[in-house]
Structures are given as structure tokens and as C-alpha cells.
Scaffold this motif. Structure first.
Motif, short mmCIF file in Angstrom:
data_model
loop_
_atom_site.label_atom_id
_atom_site.label_comp_id
_atom_site.label_asym_id
_atom_site.label_seq_id
_atom_site.Cartn_x
_atom_site.Cartn_y
_atom_site.Cartn_z
N VAL A 75 0.82 -1.22 0.00
CA VAL A 75 0.00 0.00 0.00
C VAL A 75 0.85 1.26 0.00
N ASP A 76 2.07 1.19 0.55
CA ASP A 76 2.97 2.36 0.46
C ASP A 76 3.36 2.62 -0.99
N GLN A 77 3.67 1.56 -1.74
CA GLN A 77 4.01 1.72 -3.16
C GLN A 77 2.82 2.24 -3.95
N PHE A 78 1.65 1.69 -3.69
CA PHE A 78 0.43 2.14 -4.36
C PHE A 78 0.17 3.61 -4.04
N GLY A 79 0.34 3.97 -2.77
CA GLY A 79 0.18 5.37 -2.35
C GLY A 79 1.16 6.29 -3.05
N ALA A 80 2.40 5.84 -3.24
CA ALA A 80 3.41 6.66 -3.93
C ALA A 80 3.02 6.87 -5.40
N THR A 81 2.46 5.84 -6.02
CA THR A 81 1.99 5.96 -7.41
C THR A 81 0.86 6.98 -7.50
N LEU A 82 -0.09 6.88 -6.58
CA LEU A 82 -1.21 7.83 -6.56
C LEU A 82 -0.70 9.25 -6.30
N ASP A 83 0.20 9.39 -5.35
CA ASP A 83 0.74 10.70 -5.00
C ASP A 83 1.36 11.38 -6.22
N GLU A 84 2.15 10.64 -6.96
CA GLU A 84 2.79 11.19 -8.16
C GLU A 84 1.75 11.65 -9.18
N ALA A 85 0.72 10.83 -9.38
CA ALA A 85 -0.34 11.18 -10.35
C ALA A 85 -1.15 12.38 -9.87
N PHE A 86 -1.45 12.44 -8.59
CA PHE A 86 -2.27 13.54 -8.06
C PHE A 86 -1.54 14.87 -8.12
N ARG A 87 -0.26 14.86 -7.77
CA ARG A 87 0.52 16.11 -7.77
C ARG A 87 0.72 16.65 -9.18
N GLY A 88 0.95 15.77 -10.13
CA GLY A 88 1.21 16.20 -11.50
C GLY A 88 2.70 16.37 -11.73
N LEU A 97 -2.01 18.72 -2.86
CA LEU A 97 -1.12 18.77 -1.70
C LEU A 97 -1.48 17.63 -0.76
N PHE A 98 -0.51 16.82 -0.39
CA PHE A 98 -0.73 15.73 0.55
C PHE A 98 -1.06 16.30 1.92
N LEU A 99 -2.20 15.88 2.48
CA LEU A 99 -2.58 16.32 3.82
C LEU A 99 -2.27 15.24 4.84
N ASP A 100 -2.77 14.01 4.62
CA ASP A 100 -2.41 12.96 5.56
C ASP A 100 -2.72 11.57 5.05
N ARG A 101 -2.21 10.61 5.82
CA ARG A 101 -2.40 9.19 5.56
C ARG A 101 -2.82 8.56 6.90
N ILE A 102 -3.98 7.92 6.89
CA ILE A 102 -4.51 7.33 8.13
C ILE A 102 -4.65 5.83 7.93
N THR A 103 -4.07 5.07 8.87
CA THR A 103 -4.20 3.62 8.85
C THR A 103 -5.01 3.23 10.08
N LEU A 110 -5.94 8.05 2.22
CA LEU A 110 -5.02 9.09 1.74
C LEU A 110 -5.85 10.35 1.50
N VAL A 111 -5.42 11.46 2.09
CA VAL A 111 -6.19 12.70 2.01
C VAL A 111 -5.33 13.78 1.37
N TYR A 112 -5.93 14.48 0.41
CA TYR A 112 -5.24 15.54 -0.33
C TYR A 112 -6.15 16.77 -0.42
N ARG A 113 -5.50 17.91 -0.59
CA ARG A 113 -6.19 19.14 -0.99
C ARG A 113 -5.87 19.32 -2.47
N VAL A 114 -6.88 19.63 -3.28
CA VAL A 114 -6.75 19.57 -4.73
C VAL A 114 -7.12 20.91 -5.37
#
Length: 159
Positions: A75-88, A97-103, A110-114
């Protein structure tokens, strides 16, 4: 002649993230949040007026609904893939902008401001349709110009 609405321009300085780890209990289950505490005082919030939440379902669990080390790696790898796509592609002008990650309780949120939700929505729909995701997930992108949906995250990140 029709009058065009006046557009406001904002000068935005993207803060370098610093993270706070917050451990919590909810419904007798432990949780861990990794929060970008720099967004607590971020202005102008209106520029990133959309709240994105991606909820992943964890599969390999240890005690109390927490991921095993192998699951955490997936899930860390998947999150990194999403992060890259979301940021652009533009590091100086990110779309999210990454806000937080809650497990918590067999989930990872995964929470972002867009800034612009359209490319993120398109990316996630394509991923779902292609079944190219590592774990089942659901997402929401909600208009939230006053960052009300981010209040818990922002308060927890500054305590």
C-alpha cells in the motif's frame, strides 16, 4: 456588452512538508495518522478548494486491523503511485497537496487538498476500469473551499 466576473489571482508558495505522527484510538481500534502539519497554516486555502479522500482496503492484516509489513509495502508503493499522479508533473505548481495518511481498522486513507479535480477523477476512473489497482479502493472529491472537511486532520497535525 456582458460583464465578465472578475478573476482573482493568488500568489501561492507551496510549503515543504513536515510530518507529525499521531496515534489514536477509535471504536477500540488503534490508528496511526501521518499528517503534513505545514498545511495547518497554509494560505490561500481557496486555491486548493477540493478535498480528496482515497480509502484503500487492506488485505494482509496483523493485530488490531493494522497491515503486516508486506501489506504496508504494497500500500505504500500504491500510495506513492497515486501521489505522483495527483501532484502532477510540475513540482512548483502541484495539482494536489498531501494532507495525511490514516491507517485504521483494515483501511488506509489518503487525504489531499486539490486544485483541479478533473485530472484526478479521470485518472482514478481509468484505473478502476482497467482494474490496474493494487488494492480495492473508493474515493471522494468534494468541493470544500473553507477546508471544513480537513479540520480533524489540521487540528491533529498541530497538537
Amino acid at each position: 456588452m456582458d460583464e465578465q466576473p472578475e478573476q482573482t489571482e493568488y500568489r501561492v508558495v507551496i510549503p515543504r512538508p513536515t510530518y507529525r505522527i499521531v496515534e489514536f484510538q477509535q471504536d477500540d481500534m488503534p490508528g496511526v495518522a501521518v499528517i503534513n502539519e505545514k498545511l495547518a497554516n497554509f494560505e490561500p486555502k481557496i486555491v486548493f478548494a477540493w478535498h480528496l479522500s482515497v480509502m484503500l482496503q487492506l488485505e494482509e492484516l496483523a493485530l488490531h486491523g493494522m497491515p503486516t509489513p508486506a501489506e504496508r509495502e504494497v500500500v505504500d508503493q500504491f500510495g506513492a503511485t497515486l501521489d505522483e499522479a495527483f501532484r502532477g508533473k510540475d513540482e512548483l505548481k502541484p495539482n494536489a497537496l498531501f494532507l495525511d495518511r490514516i491507517t485504521w481498522n483494515a483501511t488506509r486513507e489518503l487525504v489531499y487538498r486539490v486544485y483541479n479535480p478533473e485530472p484526478i477523477h479521470k485518472y482514478l476512473v481509468e484505473m478502476i476500469e482497467a482494474k490496474s489497482h493494487k488494492r480495492p479502493f473508493d474515493y471522494r472529491i468534494d468541493p470544500d473551499p473553507k477546508w471544513k472537511l480537513s479540520q480533524w486532520h489540521l487540528r491533529a497535525g498541530t497538537q
